[in-house]
Design a protein around this motif. Sequence first.
Motif, PDB file in Angstrom:
ATOM      1  N   PHE A   1       0.826  -1.209   0.000  1.00 37.50           N
ATOM      2  CA  PHE A   1       0.000   0.000   0.000  1.00 37.50           C
ATOM      3  C   PHE A   1       0.861   1.260   0.000  1.00 37.50           C
ATOM      4  CE2 PHE A   1      -1.842   3.420   2.572  1.00 37.50           C
ATOM      5  CZ  PHE A   1      -2.881   3.789   1.727  1.00 37.50           C
ATOM      6  N   VAL A   2       1.831   1.311   0.887  1.00 36.08           N
ATOM      7  CA  VAL A   2       2.692   2.496   0.994  1.00 36.08           C
ATOM      8  C   VAL A   2       3.470   2.718  -0.303  1.00 36.08           C
ATOM      9  CG1 VAL A   2       4.713   3.458   2.182  1.00 36.08           C
ATOM     10  CG2 VAL A   2       2.852   2.447   3.508  1.00 36.08           C
ATOM     11  N   LEU A   3       4.022   1.649  -0.861  1.00 38.49           N
ATOM     12  CA  LEU A   3       4.755   1.799  -2.124  1.00 38.49           C
ATOM     13  C   LEU A   3       3.829   2.267  -3.245  1.00 38.49           C
ATOM     14  CD1 LEU A   3       7.098  -1.318  -1.962  1.00 38.49           C
ATOM     15  CD2 LEU A   3       7.733   1.094  -1.645  1.00 38.49           C
ATOM     16  N   GLY A   4       2.612   1.740  -3.280  1.00 40.25           N
ATOM     17  CA  GLY A   4       1.648   2.172  -4.287  1.00 40.25           C
ATOM     18  C   GLY A   4       1.267   3.634  -4.118  1.00 40.25           C
ATOM     19  N   ALA A   5       1.076   4.053  -2.871  1.00 41.17           N
ATOM     20  CA  ALA A   5       0.728   5.456  -2.613  1.00 41.17           C
ATOM     21  C   ALA A   5       1.870   6.376  -3.026  1.00 41.17           C
ATOM     22  CB  ALA A   5       0.397   5.650  -1.133  1.00 41.17           C
ATOM     23  N   ARG A   6       3.083   5.982  -2.706  1.00 43.09           N
ATOM     24  CA  ARG A   6       4.248   6.794  -3.095  1.00 43.09           C
ATOM     25  C   ARG A   6       4.388   6.887  -4.607  1.00 43.09           C
ATOM     26  NH1 ARG A   6       8.574   4.306   1.191  1.00 43.09           N
ATOM     27  NH2 ARG A   6       7.824   5.473   2.994  1.00 43.09           N
ATOM     28  N   ASP A   7       3.955   5.838  -5.299  1.00 44.46           N
ATOM     29  CA  ASP A   7       4.065   5.782  -6.755  1.00 44.46           C
ATOM     30  C   ASP A   7       2.879   6.455  -7.452  1.00 44.46           C
ATOM     31  OD1 ASP A   7       5.548   4.966  -9.024  1.00 44.46           O
ATOM     32  OD2 ASP A   7       4.229   3.230  -9.280  1.00 44.46           O
ATOM     33  N   GLY A   8       1.921   6.986  -6.668  1.00 44.47           N
ATOM     34  CA  GLY A   8       0.779   7.677  -7.248  1.00 44.47           C
ATOM     35  C   GLY A   8      -0.367   6.763  -7.630  1.00 44.47           C
ATOM     36  N   GLU A   9      -0.312   5.510  -7.237  1.00 44.39           N
ATOM     37  CA  GLU A   9      -1.339   4.538  -7.602  1.00 44.39           C
ATOM     38  C   GLU A   9      -2.734   4.942  -7.131  1.00 44.39           C
ATOM     39  OE1 GLU A   9      -2.185  -0.105  -6.508  1.00 44.39           O
ATOM     40  OE2 GLU A   9      -0.121   0.512  -6.792  1.00 44.39           O
ATOM     41  N   PHE A  10      -2.812   5.686  -6.050  1.00 40.89           N
ATOM     42  CA  PHE A  10      -4.107   6.040  -5.481  1.00 40.89           C
ATOM     43  C   PHE A  10      -4.470   7.507  -5.705  1.00 40.89           C
ATOM     44  CE2 PHE A  10      -2.288   2.577  -2.973  1.00 40.89           C
ATOM     45  CZ  PHE A  10      -3.234   1.594  -3.242  1.00 40.89           C
ATOM     46  N   ASP A  11      -3.710   8.199  -6.526  1.00 37.56           N
ATOM     47  CA  ASP A  11      -4.027   9.597  -6.819  1.00 37.56           C
ATOM     48  C   ASP A  11      -5.373   9.661  -7.530  1.00 37.56           C
ATOM     49  OD1 ASP A  11      -1.586  10.150  -5.751  1.00 37.56           O
ATOM     50  OD2 ASP A  11      -0.650  10.800  -7.615  1.00 37.56           O
TER      51      ASP A  11
END
Length: 98
Positions: A75-85
């Motif tokens: 989750f954290v890596l995805g958020a950092r990568d903009g996955e949840f923007d």
Amino acid sequence: MAEEVNEDVKARKERERDELYALDISGAEWHSAPGTEEHEERVEIADLPGGAVAMRSSLDPDTVLRYTEAEWRAFVLGARDGEFDLEPAPGKGTAGQQ
């Protein structure tokens, strides 16, 4: 064979989830983002054993989501990568713009 592996993974994930939700977290130390006030709505996080994490809303502290270490890391890596923007709606600017 692949079906058997999928069943093993599913069973392991169910065991992990059951173990996480069986933990007594009544004494957990909850943290929120710096700069938020006590009365503001905010996301709160607590560290659990084995690298797991619990997350809740300050407005609904009785509803707690729990994540294994691997789930939280993803989750954290995805958020950092903009996955949840969030994408702006058509015809609208980005949040905060008019």
